[in-house]
Design an enzyme around this catalytic site. Sequence first.
Site, PDB file in Angstrom:
ATOM      1  N   GLU A 149     -29.834 -14.026 -10.358  1.00 17.73           N
ATOM      2  CA  GLU A 149     -29.646 -14.585  -9.017  1.00 17.73           C
ATOM      3  C   GLU A 149     -30.665 -15.699  -8.776  1.00 17.73           C
ATOM      4  O   GLU A 149     -31.841 -15.518  -9.001  1.00 17.73           O
ATOM      5  CB  GLU A 149     -29.843 -13.458  -7.992  1.00 17.73           C
ATOM      6  CG  GLU A 149     -29.485 -13.846  -6.593  1.00 17.73           C
ATOM      7  CD  GLU A 149     -28.154 -14.555  -6.540  1.00 17.73           C
ATOM      8  OE1 GLU A 149     -27.127 -13.902  -6.779  1.00 17.73           O
ATOM      9  OE2 GLU A 149     -28.126 -15.773  -6.273  1.00 17.73           O
ATOM     10  N   LYS A 204     -33.358 -17.534 -16.335  1.00 15.81           N
ATOM     11  CA  LYS A 204     -33.877 -17.158 -15.015  1.00 15.81           C
ATOM     12  C   LYS A 204     -35.405 -17.250 -14.987  1.00 15.81           C
ATOM     13  O   LYS A 204     -35.994 -17.841 -14.079  1.00 15.81           O
ATOM     14  CB  LYS A 204     -33.409 -15.735 -14.680  1.00 15.81           C
ATOM     15  CG  LYS A 204     -34.054 -15.115 -13.481  1.00 15.81           C
ATOM     16  CD  LYS A 204     -33.651 -15.767 -12.177  1.00 15.81           C
ATOM     17  CE  LYS A 204     -34.600 -15.367 -11.084  1.00 15.81           C
ATOM     18  NZ  LYS A 204     -34.125 -15.460  -9.758  1.00 15.81           N
ATOM     19  N   CYS A 260     -41.311 -13.567  -6.727  1.00 15.92           N
ATOM     20  CA  CYS A 260     -40.768 -13.964  -8.038  1.00 15.92           C
ATOM     21  C   CYS A 260     -41.700 -14.777  -8.929  1.00 15.92           C
ATOM     22  O   CYS A 260     -41.874 -14.442 -10.100  1.00 15.92           O
ATOM     23  CB  CYS A 260     -39.491 -14.769  -7.824  1.00 15.92           C
ATOM     24  SG  CYS A 260     -38.206 -13.775  -7.079  1.00 15.92           S
TER      25      CYS A 260
HETATM   26  C1  UDX Z   1     -37.731 -18.481  -5.702  1.00 15.52           C
HETATM   27  C2  UDX Z   1     -36.735 -19.456  -6.351  1.00 15.52           C
HETATM   28  O1  UDX Z   1     -36.698 -20.655  -5.586  1.00 15.52           O
HETATM   29  C3  UDX Z   1     -35.361 -18.828  -6.442  1.00 15.52           C
HETATM   30  O2  UDX Z   1     -34.481 -19.683  -7.150  1.00 15.52           O
HETATM   31  C4  UDX Z   1     -35.464 -17.509  -7.177  1.00 15.52           C
HETATM   32  O3  UDX Z   1     -34.194 -16.873  -7.211  1.00 15.52           O
HETATM   33  C5  UDX Z   1     -36.463 -16.605  -6.503  1.00 15.52           C
HETATM   34  O4  UDX Z   1     -37.730 -17.252  -6.409  1.00 15.52           O
HETATM   35  P1  UDX Z   1     -38.316 -17.749  -3.208  1.00 15.52           P
HETATM   36  O5  UDX Z   1     -39.454 -17.010  -3.815  1.00 15.52           O
HETATM   37  O6  UDX Z   1     -37.459 -17.058  -2.209  1.00 15.52           O
HETATM   38  O7  UDX Z   1     -37.315 -18.267  -4.354  1.00 15.52           O
HETATM   39  O8  UDX Z   1     -38.896 -19.028  -2.458  1.00 15.52           O
HETATM   40  P2  UDX Z   1     -39.138 -20.587  -2.776  1.00 15.52           P
HETATM   41  O9  UDX Z   1     -38.442 -21.363  -1.737  1.00 15.52           O
HETATM   42  O10 UDX Z   1     -38.852 -20.933  -4.160  1.00 15.52           O
HETATM   43  O11 UDX Z   1     -40.696 -20.717  -2.474  1.00 15.52           O
HETATM   44  C6  UDX Z   1     -41.680 -20.025  -3.242  1.00 15.52           C
HETATM   45  C7  UDX Z   1     -43.061 -20.439  -2.799  1.00 15.52           C
HETATM   46  O12 UDX Z   1     -43.317 -21.785  -3.159  1.00 15.52           O
HETATM   47  C8  UDX Z   1     -43.288 -20.358  -1.285  1.00 15.52           C
HETATM   48  O13 UDX Z   1     -44.570 -19.829  -1.053  1.00 15.52           O
HETATM   49  C9  UDX Z   1     -43.195 -21.786  -0.835  1.00 15.52           C
HETATM   50  O14 UDX Z   1     -43.905 -22.046   0.350  1.00 15.52           O
HETATM   51  C10 UDX Z   1     -43.801 -22.502  -2.029  1.00 15.52           C
HETATM   52  N1  UDX Z   1     -43.385 -23.915  -2.153  1.00 15.52           N
HETATM   53  C11 UDX Z   1     -42.078 -24.236  -2.342  1.00 15.52           C
HETATM   54  C12 UDX Z   1     -44.359 -24.913  -2.103  1.00 15.52           C
HETATM   55  O15 UDX Z   1     -45.555 -24.625  -1.953  1.00 15.52           O
HETATM   56  N2  UDX Z   1     -43.968 -26.217  -2.232  1.00 15.52           N
HETATM   57  C13 UDX Z   1     -42.673 -26.585  -2.420  1.00 15.52           C
HETATM   58  O16 UDX Z   1     -42.408 -27.794  -2.538  1.00 15.52           O
HETATM   59  C14 UDX Z   1     -41.701 -25.565  -2.466  1.00 15.52           C
END
Ligand code: UDX
Length: 453
Positions: A149, A204, A260
């Site tokens: 996913e 993944k 993740c």
């Molecule tokens: C992530 C992946 O994006 C997703 O594809 C996978 O299935 C699960 O892990 P998620 O953990 O829900 O999803 O959040 P994501 O939006 O990826 O953000 C992760 C972290 O990175 C957050 O703390 C966010 O604030 C940070 N982030 C994200 C940044 O610091 N800068 C960015 O440009 C993007």
Amino acid sequence: MAVIANHCPEIKVTLVDIDSKKIDAWNDPNLDNLPIYEPGLKELVFKLRNKNLFFSSNVDLEISQADMIFISVNTPTKLSGEGAGYASDLKWVESSARKVAKFSKGHTIVVEKSTVPVRTAELIEKILRSSTTSSNESSKSFSVLSSPEFLAEGTAIRDLEAPDRVLIGGQDFESINILSGIYERWIKREKILFTNLWSSELSKLTANAFLAQRISSINAISALCEATGAEINEVSLAIGTDSRIGNKFLSAGPGFGGSCFQKDILNLVYLSKYYGLNEVANYWEQVLFLNIWQKKRISSILINRFFGTVTSKKICLLGFSFKPFTNDTRESSSISIAKDLIENGAHVVINDPQVSKKQISRELGYQEEKILDQSEGLWTFSPDIMEAVKGTDAIVVVTGWNEYQNLNWQNISNLMRKPAWIFDTVNHIDKEEIKGTGLNLWQLGFGNRNFDN
Ligand code: UDX
């Protein structure tokens, strides 16, 4: 599953969990009590619950009636034993597979949805196969597919409605077509990728590692911006317009959190070491080291602005979830920053529009108002922003919630103790709104922008 149920009204979707309390919460008549806050989910559950979307703790019965089973259990990092601190703990995957082996009837397609180390499908297959030989149930058969996913929290429904791709790994074409047929109800077939099992599992981990690597890369540059007078948003824009680099995931911040990225990189590191690829392991581990450093760097900058001590300082933390639009706090940078400040003797007042006091207490490991023995630091929770900032010496913006934009900074300034500081770690605040309010501003990744009023 709610999205599948919505697009396939003739399919009965049942979510099962051995934790009956969780199932009760999903069946709660008051939809505000659902265990997960995710935009759009409440509405789907309202529309579909007890129509073709069911929640049950009768795991054995539901397995026996299912044609297709998605194993979607958590795979946390192992805390002890072989691979502790790196490898994924597969005990829930294994016990799920054993239950499926025991209670399923006829032919069952088992879809590995959890993020798992490469070759976990082999483990699942072995467990399932042993049940068909040991119990002599010749009518029982299985087909194992991997379909990781890629949704992100906070945008889960949107990501599932219009994914960049759906990945299906496996070799049994009939089962692959059945699973693909479900997704094809609303996703074009060109967007569905078919690979072998191991490529699917590894993709993944690799996708998450690449995303996390981009964040560590831009965070590394944010520190260099502060040192040189460059501005991180200008650098992000300048590199992001190169179509080979692309403009997504280039926002500098207090380090990535969530369930993740860290877990999957640790997993990748473990896997690489297991295969004797130490250089590969070291390369990816560096992404994590940088992330830890970024969080520590922010606490240190803050403490240094107060001439090396925050003892007896009152500091307001705006945001505790790991990103906006979710109440998930796993690996949130707020945890590390709050702990650093408390351990340095500060009184940290925490505000978040979705995270409860109980949840914060669980993450920090000590209760509200409990004074930490050596440091005398403590934390309290305040659901009201204006209450939270009262009498504080500093505000740290850690999560970019909408609630923290367009605040009346003059009113806030009037409530704070001077000299008062705003530390914006997510570049969420318009500096023009701060000018003239008597507040000092520090923004992550801005060499020249920070000012003292
Ligand atoms: C992530 C992946 O994006 C997703 O594809 C996978 O299935 C699960 O892990 P998620 O953990 O829900 O999803 O959040 P994501 O939006 O990826 O953000 C992760 C972290 O990175 C957050 O703390 C966010 O604030 C940070 N982030 C994200 C940044 O610091 N800068 C960015 O440009 C993007």
